[in-house]
Design an enzyme around this catalytic site. Structure first.
Site, PDB file in Angstrom:
ATOM      1  N   LYS A  83       0.989   4.230  -2.747  1.00  0.00           N
ATOM      2  CA  LYS A  83       0.591   5.600  -2.408  1.00  0.00           C
ATOM      3  C   LYS A  83       1.748   6.595  -2.546  1.00  0.00           C
ATOM      4  CE  LYS A  83      -3.731   4.622  -1.671  1.00  0.00           C
ATOM      5  NZ  LYS A  83      -4.728   5.023  -2.675  1.00  0.00           N
ATOM      6  N   TYR A 131       0.844  -1.213   0.000  1.00  0.00           N
ATOM      7  CA  TYR A 131       0.000   0.000   0.000  1.00  0.00           C
ATOM      8  C   TYR A 131       0.876   1.258   0.000  1.00  0.00           C
ATOM      9  CZ  TYR A 131      -3.899   3.033   1.492  1.00  0.00           C
ATOM     10  OH  TYR A 131      -4.855   4.010   1.573  1.00  0.00           O
TER      11      TYR A 131
HETATM   12  P1  NAD Z   1     -13.828   2.274   0.148  1.00  0.00           P
HETATM   13  O1  NAD Z   1     -13.468   0.839   0.248  1.00  0.00           O
HETATM   14  O2  NAD Z   1     -14.970   2.793   0.940  1.00  0.00           O
HETATM   15  O3  NAD Z   1     -14.072   2.648  -1.381  1.00  0.00           O
HETATM   16  C1  NAD Z   1     -13.207   2.201  -2.404  1.00  0.00           C
HETATM   17  C2  NAD Z   1     -14.033   1.923  -3.640  1.00  0.00           C
HETATM   18  O4  NAD Z   1     -13.127   1.496  -4.676  1.00  0.00           O
HETATM   19  C3  NAD Z   1     -15.058   0.780  -3.455  1.00  0.00           C
HETATM   20  O5  NAD Z   1     -16.343   1.199  -3.880  1.00  0.00           O
HETATM   21  C4  NAD Z   1     -14.520  -0.337  -4.335  1.00  0.00           C
HETATM   22  O6  NAD Z   1     -15.530  -1.145  -4.908  1.00  0.00           O
HETATM   23  C5  NAD Z   1     -13.761   0.458  -5.394  1.00  0.00           C
HETATM   24  N1  NAD Z   1     -12.759  -0.365  -6.072  1.00  0.00           N
HETATM   25  C6  NAD Z   1     -11.926  -1.286  -5.537  1.00  0.00           C
HETATM   26  N2  NAD Z   1     -11.202  -1.873  -6.497  1.00  0.00           N
HETATM   27  C7  NAD Z   1     -11.569  -1.312  -7.669  1.00  0.00           C
HETATM   28  C8  NAD Z   1     -11.169  -1.500  -9.026  1.00  0.00           C
HETATM   29  N3  NAD Z   1     -10.269  -2.420  -9.359  1.00  0.00           N
HETATM   30  N4  NAD Z   1     -11.742  -0.734  -9.979  1.00  0.00           N
HETATM   31  C9  NAD Z   1     -12.699   0.177  -9.660  1.00  0.00           C
HETATM   32  N5  NAD Z   1     -13.121   0.388  -8.391  1.00  0.00           N
HETATM   33  C10 NAD Z   1     -12.562  -0.341  -7.408  1.00  0.00           C
HETATM   34  O7  NAD Z   1     -12.472   3.078   0.484  1.00  0.00           O
HETATM   35  P2  NAD Z   1     -12.215   4.584   0.947  1.00  0.00           P
HETATM   36  O8  NAD Z   1     -11.791   4.529   2.371  1.00  0.00           O
HETATM   37  O9  NAD Z   1     -13.299   5.488   0.520  1.00  0.00           O
HETATM   38  O10 NAD Z   1     -10.888   4.893   0.112  1.00  0.00           O
HETATM   39  C11 NAD Z   1     -10.882   5.636  -1.090  1.00  0.00           C
HETATM   40  C12 NAD Z   1      -9.432   5.990  -1.426  1.00  0.00           C
HETATM   41  O11 NAD Z   1      -8.868   6.786  -0.383  1.00  0.00           O
HETATM   42  C13 NAD Z   1      -8.519   4.764  -1.561  1.00  0.00           C
HETATM   43  O12 NAD Z   1      -7.602   4.969  -2.618  1.00  0.00           O
HETATM   44  C14 NAD Z   1      -7.794   4.715  -0.233  1.00  0.00           C
HETATM   45  O13 NAD Z   1      -6.550   4.082  -0.321  1.00  0.00           O
HETATM   46  C15 NAD Z   1      -7.667   6.196   0.085  1.00  0.00           C
HETATM   47  N6  NAD Z   1      -7.497   6.483   1.511  1.00  0.00           N
HETATM   48  C16 NAD Z   1      -8.430   6.096   2.433  1.00  0.00           C
HETATM   49  C17 NAD Z   1      -8.210   6.379   3.786  1.00  0.00           C
HETATM   50  C18 NAD Z   1      -9.196   5.976   4.864  1.00  0.00           C
HETATM   51  O14 NAD Z   1      -8.848   6.130   6.049  1.00  0.00           O
HETATM   52  N7  NAD Z   1     -10.376   5.510   4.549  1.00  0.00           N
HETATM   53  C19 NAD Z   1      -7.052   7.042   4.172  1.00  0.00           C
HETATM   54  C20 NAD Z   1      -6.130   7.416   3.194  1.00  0.00           C
HETATM   55  C21 NAD Z   1      -6.364   7.146   1.867  1.00  0.00           C
END
Ligand code: NAD
Length: 246
Positions: free
Chosen positions: A158, A154
């Site tokens: 990132k 990850y």
């Molecule tokens: P989430 O799991 O709620 O949403 C992610 C979405 O991506 C899901 O709807 C999933 O179906 C979709 N997805 C997964 N694989 C896919 C693919 N191959 N093609 C198309 N869609 C796909 O996650 P989130 O927490 O909303 O995270 C969104 C982004 O933010 C991610 O990139 C994550 O790494 C980043 N992020 C999240 C956090 C956190 O604390 N939640 C912190 C830092 C960064």
């Protein structure tokens, strides 16, 4: 209405931060394409956005599948004539310490979180160059700046998407395209909500503000970066952590 009429693709737009970003973009007047692997969730979000009076379309697209991405971009260009904003938000976690990480865990996370961002950006960049305008926004993380225990795959992905925006800012700036990354800390999305209460409490204690972000607080940053108010922000990786890393 800071994004009025801007045709915006949001990958992973069916859940969490992506869904909140779709909602915020609609409030700001954008035309939103929600793309995700989860078709039922895509359809539900699109219905919700339309019910709120917005213009939204949905696509079942896997960001690792270049043919699916090309079909979506082609359809959007036919329907709307342009692509103004790409939010590369889709991402997954498959955590394990380096000594236990499998090749499958490494490959899947890199394929979706890093190469998926490359795939989607490649599919829209020619259109943005022709337009002489465009905004590319990548979902990084605090882990993409500082690394994290158990997140070799990850963290690499990132860090990588920050490398992309710094490179694209240099390559594409003169063509009217801005590229930036957003680095959230802890955000209350389905990923984190599934964790045990005591783990969540321990995470919140580390944040000076003593709480996680709500997805809307990250969506607001994407909307600002996509808007003309951020017209001189290029190649930045903006930490949105509540002070977590201080
Ligand atoms: P989430 O799991 O709620 O949403 C992610 C979405 O991506 C899901 O709807 C999933 O179906 C979709 N997805 C997964 N694989 C896919 C693919 N191959 N093609 C198309 N869609 C796909 O996650 P989130 O927490 O909303 O995270 C969104 C982004 O933010 C991610 O990139 C994550 O790494 C980043 N992020 C999240 C956090 C956190 O604390 N939640 C912190 C830092 C960064």
């Amino acid at each position: 209405m800071r994004l009025k009429g801007k045709v915006s693709i949001i990958t992973g737009g069916a859940s969490g931060i992506g869904k909140a970003t779709a909602e915020k973009f609609i409030k700001e007047g954008a035309i939103v394409a929600v793309c995700d692997i989860n078709l039922d969730a895509v359809n539900a979000v699109v219905e919700e956005l339309k019910a709120a009076g917005g213009e939204a379309v949905g696509y079942k697209v896997d960001v690792t599948d270049r043919a699916q991405i090309a079909d979506m971009v082609g359809a959007l260009k036919t329907q709307f004539g342009r692509i103004d904003v790409l939010v590369n938000n889709a991402g997954i976690v498959m955590d394990a310490q380096l000594i236990k990480m499998t090749e499958d865990q490494f490959d899947k996370v890199i394929d979706i979180n890093l190469k998926g961002v490359y795939n989607c950006t490649k599919a829209v960049v020619d259109t943005m160059i022709e337009q002489g305008a465009g905004v590319i926004l990548n979902a990084s993380s605090v882990v993409g700046v500082y690394g994290n225990f158990g997140q070799t795959n990850y963290a690499a992905s990132k860090f990588g998407v920050i490398g992309f925006v710094k490179t694209w800012a240099k390559e594409l700036g003169k063509k009217g395209i801005r590229a930036n990354a957003v680095c959230p800390g802890f955000v209350a999305t389905p990923i984190l909500k599934s964790m045990p209460e005591k783990v969540i409490q321990a995470m919140e204690d580390k944040v000076p503000m003593k709480r996680m972000a709500q997805p809307e607080e990250i969506a607001n940053v994407y909307a600002w970066l996509a808007s003309d108010e951020a017209s001189y922000i290029n190649g930045a990786a903006i930490e949105v952590t509540g002070g977590l890393t201080l």
